[in-house]
Motif scaffolding. Sequence first.
Motif, short mmCIF file in Angstrom:
data_model
loop_
_atom_site.label_atom_id
_atom_site.label_comp_id
_atom_site.label_asym_id
_atom_site.label_seq_id
_atom_site.Cartn_x
_atom_site.Cartn_y
_atom_site.Cartn_z
N GLU A 84 -1.50 6.20 -4.43
CA GLU A 84 -0.26 6.75 -3.72
C GLU A 84 -0.40 6.95 -2.46
O GLU A 84 0.47 6.46 -1.55
N GLU A 85 -1.48 7.44 -2.21
CA GLU A 85 -1.91 7.77 -0.61
C GLU A 85 -2.11 6.34 -0.15
O GLU A 85 -1.63 6.01 0.93
N LYS A 86 -2.94 5.51 -0.60
CA LYS A 86 -2.90 4.11 0.11
C LYS A 86 -1.73 3.52 0.11
O LYS A 86 -1.47 3.06 1.31
N GLU A 87 -0.87 3.60 -0.81
CA GLU A 87 0.56 2.91 -0.73
C GLU A 87 1.33 3.65 0.51
O GLU A 87 1.76 2.86 1.32
N LYS A 88 1.12 4.94 0.78
CA LYS A 88 1.78 5.74 1.91
C LYS A 88 1.19 5.07 3.33
O LYS A 88 1.65 4.83 3.99
N ASN A 89 -0.08 5.12 3.05
CA ASN A 89 -0.85 4.71 4.63
C ASN A 89 -1.24 3.42 4.79
O ASN A 89 -1.81 2.97 5.60
N LYS A 90 -0.56 2.60 4.03
CA LYS A 90 -1.14 1.13 4.14
C LYS A 90 -0.66 0.53 5.42
O LYS A 90 -1.57 -0.48 5.71
N PHE A 91 0.29 0.93 6.05
CA PHE A 91 0.53 0.47 7.50
C PHE A 91 0.20 1.43 8.54
O PHE A 91 0.88 1.35 9.67
N ALA A 92 -0.70 2.38 8.15
CA ALA A 92 -0.88 3.61 9.32
C ALA A 92 -1.50 2.83 10.27
O ALA A 92 -2.39 2.08 10.20
N GLY A 93 -1.10 3.04 11.58
CA GLY A 93 -1.49 2.68 12.90
C GLY A 93 -1.23 1.09 13.19
O GLY A 93 -1.80 0.56 14.14
N VAL A 94 -0.47 0.59 12.26
CA VAL A 94 -0.28 -0.79 12.61
C VAL A 94 1.16 -0.99 13.44
O VAL A 94 1.86 -0.30 12.99
N PRO A 95 1.20 -1.60 14.40
CA PRO A 95 2.41 -1.79 15.23
C PRO A 95 3.71 -2.44 14.25
O PRO A 95 3.43 -3.21 13.24
N GLN A 96 4.58 -1.87 14.57
CA GLN A 96 5.97 -2.17 13.82
C GLN A 96 6.17 -3.69 13.87
O GLN A 96 6.47 -4.50 13.00
N GLU A 97 5.82 -4.63 14.94
CA GLU A 97 6.17 -5.99 14.74
C GLU A 97 5.37 -6.52 13.81
O GLU A 97 5.63 -7.49 13.08
N ILE A 98 3.82 -6.21 13.69
CA ILE A 98 3.24 -6.64 12.64
C ILE A 98 3.62 -6.50 11.12
O ILE A 98 3.85 -7.15 10.27
N ILE A 99 4.04 -5.12 11.02
CA ILE A 99 4.64 -4.71 9.87
C ILE A 99 5.76 -5.43 9.48
O ILE A 99 6.02 -5.86 8.31
#
Length: 484
Positions: A425-440
Amino acid sequence: MKQIPEIRLYNSYTRSRDILKTHEEGKLGLYTCGPTVYHYAHIGNLRSYIMEDILDKFLRYAGYDVKRVANITDVGHLSSDADEGEDKMVKGAKREKKTVLEIAQYYTDAFFSDCDKLNIRRPDVVEPATNCIPEYIEMISTLLEKGYAYKAGGNIYFDTSKLERYYVFNEHEEENLAVGVREGVEEDGNKKNKTDFVLWFTQSKFEDQALKWESPFFDEMGYPGWHIECSCISKKHLGEYLDIHCGGVDNMFPHHTNEIAQSESYLGHEWCTQWFHVAHLNDESGKMSKSKGEFLTVSLLESKGYDPLSYRLFCLGSHYRKSLVFSFEALDNAVQQYEKLIARIAQTEPMSGEEIDGQVFESFRDKFIKALAMDLNTANAVSLLYDVLKAKTNDATKLALVEDFDTVLSLNLTEAAKKLREDNEEKEKNKFAGVPQEIIDMVNERTEAKKAKNFVRADELRDMVKAAGYTIKDTPQGAEVIKD
RNA sequence: GGCGACAUAGCCAAGUGGUAAGGCAAUGGUCUGCAAAACCAUCAUUCCCCGGUUCGAAUCUGGGUGUCGCCUCCA
């Protein structure tokens, strides 16, 4: 009082699987030969403690009021399993430039730290041998008075010729015993009989004995023999009748044989009738031994990335009376088994309000008890976990059973499964942590394109993300992004 | 040499007179663009060898063989 099921355990004393009886109904005194704290315990030593831990916990599970006692041997040892001559504790101290007691404390702590990692419960009483000098003196005095012991050459010996039956575990004929099997063992001319053993030393071939005590026997200071401690510590905490005595098979003779000789001669009646011996863990070359230099410890397994509980599962997969050959192939096997088991339990999620099916629960619990009650068949008990997970019942019942079995098996099943779920769950939550919005956005668009089976666009987006310095990794939980 | 324990698939193993559990690995398949994961299926005519008892033996019995442990200061 709780109904205690019939339990059969192999008894080295009678060489059969006897029905367990206790001196006092519902109560059970359990004694374990503890570690000699001059070095780390190797995983072969720890196998015995794991199996004894299962015994201890199962007896409690079955309804016994168990009191378990163990000694810590911090005095009087040989220098190695090969018996080369120096006292083990003294040698350990020299090796590390510490005092004998500092060494003892250090390795006692290390031992219990290993036990914690393997989920081995600490005995109710842990008694260092150096704590019980008055008890040894008292028992030896009585043995002298009763004529079971004699003084010779500055030592006190137990006179085995006074016994009707000395070899309780084996049918040894004295003339067939090999002499000097172990290198460096010299015949002691003070002995009246070949089988006599020392109760109290003042004269020893090991000169640098660090710890010595006064005694009424000699003017010189001395120290206890190698067998008296278990007899006295057991009696001190568990009284005149012991229900089960545990230990490794290698201690059957002479150690346990001598314990019986001392205790019964002192007490004047039968002392312990149920003997539980755990077979050895071997490696390719035979018995695991500390004298071979490098040896396998829990820390070594950890440094290689192994979860100590995988080793526990490895041990539970086999029977305690079978010698087990350790190999990393076999351990890897157990690692896979453990991880898969945890993953399956993690997938077992009761719906809210789901109730435990009492009938199913009891029937599995019954099977679990039957497995362990038949000479501690841990392999079958572990198999039952799979039966539970496959059973036609709801998840609440399955989880309750897993948790119940684990009070004995102690594999952290429920906790590990919970942690696995939380990590995911934690991984799921943080999988985009610190990644710029355009990349997401691009990653999400790729996911959509994949869904629409537009793989050209999906690969295009993956390349674009890559160009921006990120790598997409597909996982069972969806796409993950890692900064390059 | 003596005493004891053990011998079941590639590995760990269950099995105590009624026709070989379970796990790991492997193989095939389903499903996923690939892969992983997951799921389904397959995987010992045979239990170290040779006799015996029995309607029937991996299980009992006799004899071998092999592995491991212990043989006296290895807790």
